[in-house]
Design a protein around this motif. Structure first.
Motif, short mmCIF file in Angstrom:
data_model
loop_
_atom_site.label_atom_id
_atom_site.label_comp_id
_atom_site.label_asym_id
_atom_site.label_seq_id
_atom_site.Cartn_x
_atom_site.Cartn_y
_atom_site.Cartn_z
N LYS A 191 0.84 -1.21 0.00
CA LYS A 191 0.00 0.00 0.00
C LYS A 191 0.87 1.25 0.00
CE LYS A 191 -3.61 0.30 2.82
NZ LYS A 191 -4.39 0.59 4.05
N LYS A 223 -7.72 -4.95 -3.85
CA LYS A 223 -8.08 -4.84 -2.43
C LYS A 223 -7.50 -3.55 -1.83
CE LYS A 223 -7.69 -7.74 1.67
NZ LYS A 223 -7.14 -8.99 2.19
N ILE A 224 -6.24 -3.25 -2.15
CA ILE A 224 -5.59 -2.02 -1.66
C ILE A 224 -6.36 -0.79 -2.15
CG2 ILE A 224 -3.54 -0.55 -1.93
CD1 ILE A 224 -1.87 -3.15 -1.94
N SER A 229 -9.48 -0.54 -3.09
CA SER A 229 -10.80 -0.40 -2.46
C SER A 229 -10.67 0.10 -1.02
CB SER A 229 -11.60 -1.70 -2.54
OG SER A 229 -10.98 -2.71 -1.81
N GLN A 230 -9.62 -0.31 -0.31
CA GLN A 230 -9.37 0.21 1.04
C GLN A 230 -9.13 1.72 0.99
OE1 GLN A 230 -6.00 -2.01 2.44
NE2 GLN A 230 -7.21 -3.84 2.96
N LEU A 231 -8.36 2.16 0.00
CA LEU A 231 -8.05 3.59 -0.11
C LEU A 231 -9.30 4.39 -0.46
CD1 LEU A 231 -4.64 3.34 -2.00
CD2 LEU A 231 -4.99 4.07 0.37
N GLN A 271 -12.38 3.62 0.41
CA GLN A 271 -13.21 3.66 1.62
C GLN A 271 -12.73 4.73 2.58
OE1 GLN A 271 -13.09 -0.33 3.15
NE2 GLN A 271 -14.43 -1.13 1.55
N LYS A 272 -11.42 5.00 2.62
CA LYS A 272 -10.88 6.01 3.54
C LYS A 272 -11.18 7.42 3.08
CE LYS A 272 -7.08 3.53 5.71
NZ LYS A 272 -5.65 3.45 5.90
#
Length: 194
Positions: free
Chosen positions: A150, A185-186, A188-190, A192-193
């Motif tokens: 990430k 996945k990385i 989508s995490q970013l 969401q933040k």
């Protein structure tokens, strides 16, 4: 017009007289490549140093299992070659392929050697270019050893925003040394933040 982009590029490094500029331009070739065409193929000798006027390329290696490992992307005002092969005139370790229609200014090995003799300050130009490439390569190695995927992606995205938007995501995953699923996945995490 195509030559002007290159002449502007070199101005921060060296100053050429108009006669030197004219001579320099007699020793280059402007060449157009189509999307997916190869500029260099693994195993062939890299015959030219390639300055990108327009377009985008990827430099990659294919391992014995047939897996592709992206080591570099290049866009306008960057260079795209297998430098080791070009300097030694030995078979290339890397492929350089166009991701978009790409226009290049190409210096053959022989013409570049002649330019160094006729216009010695060009050696300084190419030394500075190679120094910058070497430093960038070393920084990338350190990041690969010390940062997680990430963090590496965030640095890539911030350092090369134009490339992040132009290059398919699976190629960025390869550049980062991760699977496309993990890269997704990385991302989508970013999102969401935000």
């Amino acid at each position: 017009m195509n030559h002007n982009r290159f002449l502007e590029y070199i101005k921060p490094y060296i100053s050429l007289t108009s006669e030197e500029e004219k001579f320099l331009m007699t020793k280059v070739v402007v060449r157009n490549y189509l999307k997916n065409q190869y500029i260099v193929q693994q195993g062939d000798v890299c015959k030219s140093a390639n300055f990108i006027i327009s377009g985008c390329t990827k430099t990659f290696y294919i391992d014995l299992e047939g897996n592709e490992h992206v080591v570099m992307f290049s866009v306008e005002d960057w260079w795209a070659s297998d430098l080791g092969s070009f300097i030694t005139q030995a078979p290339a370790d890397f492929n350089v392929q166009c991701l978009e229609n790409t226009q290049l200014i190409q210096f053959s090995y022989e013409n570049l050697e002649e330019l160094y003799v006729q216009i010695p300050k060009l050696e300084r130009l190419f030394r500075k270019i190679i120094e910058r490439a070497f430093v960038a390569s070393q920084k990338r190695i350190i990041r690969n050893f010390s940062l997680d995927a990430k963090e590496r992606y965030l640095i890539f995205k911030n350092t090369y925003p134009k490339i992040d938007k132009r290059v398919p995501q699976y190629l960025i995953a390869s550049y980062l040394g991760i699977t496309k699923e993990f890269f997704s996945k990385i991302k989508s995490q970013l999102v969401q933040k935000e």
